[in-house]
Design a protein around this motif. Sequence first.
Motif, PDB file in Angstrom:
ATOM      1  N   SER A  67      25.464  20.063  -9.317  1.00 43.28           N
ATOM      2  CA  SER A  67      26.423  20.792  -8.481  1.00 43.28           C
ATOM      3  C   SER A  67      25.977  22.244  -8.352  1.00 43.28           C
ATOM      4  CB  SER A  67      27.823  20.739  -9.097  1.00 43.28           C
ATOM      5  OG  SER A  67      28.693  21.617  -8.395  1.00 43.28           O
ATOM      6  N   LEU A  68      25.726  22.670  -7.125  1.00 42.92           N
ATOM      7  CA  LEU A  68      25.274  24.039  -6.892  1.00 42.92           C
ATOM      8  C   LEU A  68      26.310  25.046  -7.378  1.00 42.92           C
ATOM      9  CD1 LEU A  68      23.202  25.994  -5.478  1.00 42.92           C
ATOM     10  CD2 LEU A  68      24.737  25.918  -3.514  1.00 42.92           C
ATOM     11  N   VAL A  69      27.553  24.839  -6.960  1.00 42.16           N
ATOM     12  CA  VAL A  69      28.605  25.828  -7.233  1.00 42.16           C
ATOM     13  C   VAL A  69      28.925  25.904  -8.722  1.00 42.16           C
ATOM     14  CG1 VAL A  69      31.032  26.410  -6.836  1.00 42.16           C
ATOM     15  CG2 VAL A  69      29.589  25.654  -4.929  1.00 42.16           C
TER      16      VAL A  69
ATOM     17  N   ALA B 252      34.771  30.084  -6.011  1.00 43.63           N
ATOM     18  CA  ALA B 252      35.765  29.708  -4.992  1.00 43.63           C
ATOM     19  C   ALA B 252      35.290  30.079  -3.599  1.00 43.63           C
ATOM     20  CB  ALA B 252      37.103  30.386  -5.292  1.00 43.63           C
ATOM     21  N   SER B 253      34.731  31.290  -3.430  1.00 45.75           N
ATOM     22  CA  SER B 253      34.317  31.727  -2.088  1.00 45.75           C
ATOM     23  C   SER B 253      33.087  30.965  -1.605  1.00 45.75           C
ATOM     24  CB  SER B 253      34.056  33.233  -2.074  1.00 45.75           C
ATOM     25  OG  SER B 253      33.077  33.582  -3.023  1.00 45.75           O
ATOM     26  N   VAL B 254      32.140  30.684  -2.517  1.00 49.68           N
ATOM     27  CA  VAL B 254      30.954  29.908  -2.118  1.00 49.68           C
ATOM     28  C   VAL B 254      31.356  28.478  -1.757  1.00 49.68           C
ATOM     29  CG1 VAL B 254      28.734  28.964  -2.873  1.00 49.68           C
ATOM     30  CG2 VAL B 254      29.347  31.334  -3.437  1.00 49.68           C
ATOM     31  N   GLN B 255      32.254  27.884  -2.560  1.00 48.91           N
ATOM     32  CA  GLN B 255      32.736  26.537  -2.256  1.00 48.91           C
ATOM     33  C   GLN B 255      33.414  26.509  -0.893  1.00 48.91           C
ATOM     34  OE1 GLN B 255      32.242  23.663  -4.315  1.00 48.91           O
ATOM     35  NE2 GLN B 255      32.744  22.800  -2.314  1.00 48.91           N
ATOM     36  N   SER B 256      34.175  27.567  -0.576  1.00 48.71           N
ATOM     37  CA  SER B 256      34.855  27.657   0.717  1.00 48.71           C
ATOM     38  C   SER B 256      33.848  27.679   1.862  1.00 48.71           C
ATOM     39  CB  SER B 256      35.729  28.915   0.759  1.00 48.71           C
ATOM     40  OG  SER B 256      36.283  29.091   2.038  1.00 48.71           O
TER      41      SER B 256
END
Length: 607
Positions: free
Chosen positions: A241-243, A253-257
Amino acid sequence: SLVQEFITDDFKTAVQAVLDQALKGEETANFEFPLITKAGARIEVLLNATTRRNEHGRVIGVVGIGQDITARLAQEREYSKLIDNANAPIFGVDTQGRVNVWNQCAKKLVGYSIDEVMGKNLVQGFITKEYRAAVKAVLDKAMHGKETANFEFPLITKHGVRIEVLLNATTRRNEQGQVIGVVGIGQDITGRIAQEREYSKLIDSANAPIFGVDTQGRVNVWNQCARKLVGYSTGEVMGHSLVKEFITEDYQASVQSVLDQALAGVETANFEFPLITKAGARIEVLLNATTRRDEHGKVIGVVGIGQDITGRIAQEREYSKLIDTANAPIFGVDTVGRVNVWNQCAMKLVGYSTEEVMGHSLVEEFITKDYQASVQAVLDQALHGAETANFEFPLITKAGARIEILLNATTRRDEHGNVIGVVGIGQDITARLAQEREYSKLIDTANAPIFGVDTQGLVNVWNQCAQRLVGYSFDNVMGKNLVEEFITKEYRTAVKAVLDEAMQGKETANFEFPLITKNGVRIEVLLNATTRRDEQGNVIGVVGIGQDITGRIAQEREYSKLIDTANAPIFGVDTEGRVNVWNQCAMKLVGYSTEEVMGHSLVQEFI
């Protein structure tokens, strides 16, 4: 007679044979033949010929049950033509795997003619050994009604070249629905696969970190630059998982978004976030997140193309610090004129803190009314890309004092070249202007005539002493040509030469020339011609500081006359002992004329 009167000549024998067989009890199904209508049209008939018997079982004739297949045959011919002329390779095999369809595109692509392939086993004759089992499995499935789409396999051309084919294998059925073979519609993807390999190589060797994730956020692309930058090998990140594993908690949270938006088709450009390297260092990345789709347009993941902006951000912070601590007032406005940069020097100079000016209108709140229009014009020009240098305007300090600013207004652009505002780098020239005014006053009230000309020789400085000496007022001379209008004809060439040399940077001291006063009196002037330059060092004219030597020259002439007519011999020598004075009394006494002694050694020749 059915045969003789209604069947075309070329089919009479065949139709007669079918009827004869039926009369012998051998029935025929699906026999195709043409009939000629009363109107002379040819129609195609599909015939079932059935033996007709009486109640005793004796053959009494034949009954034919037909179907008009004229349209169907026309359509089949059209389909056959379409298949043959299609711009994709199409082939077919029967239930034994023998080729029975081979269109023109297949011929061109593989190089074998119809005669060379018809009836041959496709798998055994034209498929490479390592793919025979897989291709045969696809054909066997299609023979059982399980069709296959987008199956890639290689074909060997007649010339031994390997080409890559993307195949859709479709079950072929007769009109009763029975499987009679397989039709394969292919695409030559040799070029595409080569291009994909090239793209893959370009991605892997690109000079920017590129990574990809699938729809679950697991890493499936990780190029060499990403490996070098972050320190993790492909094996260490693939499927992870990258995030969750490589992004700092405060940015997860912002990268996942951003990834979720890209998976929904909403791509993001220039998103900044940090990555943690294997060594534990934090690096700043500027990311473009692009939706990844398969050939059907279905989203299959996200590809991120990044830039390592760690150095750039450090530099930006350094630039920001340099701007903030610069020894000159620097301010900036956005596209609507609101202050968004205000450095420490600006704070000290004007007295307003950053908080007091940020977001406020520079022109409306901090510029004097008489300058608001001109300052706004300078900002508007800079917002259109026309920058202004050395624009002077006043600022009002918090304490109400007026200070004079010399401004360079520079267009501010983002990384795409879009104008985002204006940055003004200023200088406080309040003291300088006061000094210039003092210098101007000193020049104007000096006890020596001072004049100036521009690069065209037109008067632009004329002090009070020059006015009194020559008699022309400031208004009488300004913009006039000094040489042509105020210098006697015999001296115009010489004076112009002195001015021209000064324009070239060669200054002249103690040059004597006459000026004609307004009353027509000739006065003698001793001139120092000085080059005048602007703040960039460009020559903008000449300033002449003079002395009225009319009286002195008259006195010198009087002294010379007194010496020459004195009642005593008077002589003079220079520093080398050569005669340079020899009056009339000396001539009479010694007998030598002035010409005979001038320049000669007094001691060597006359003592």
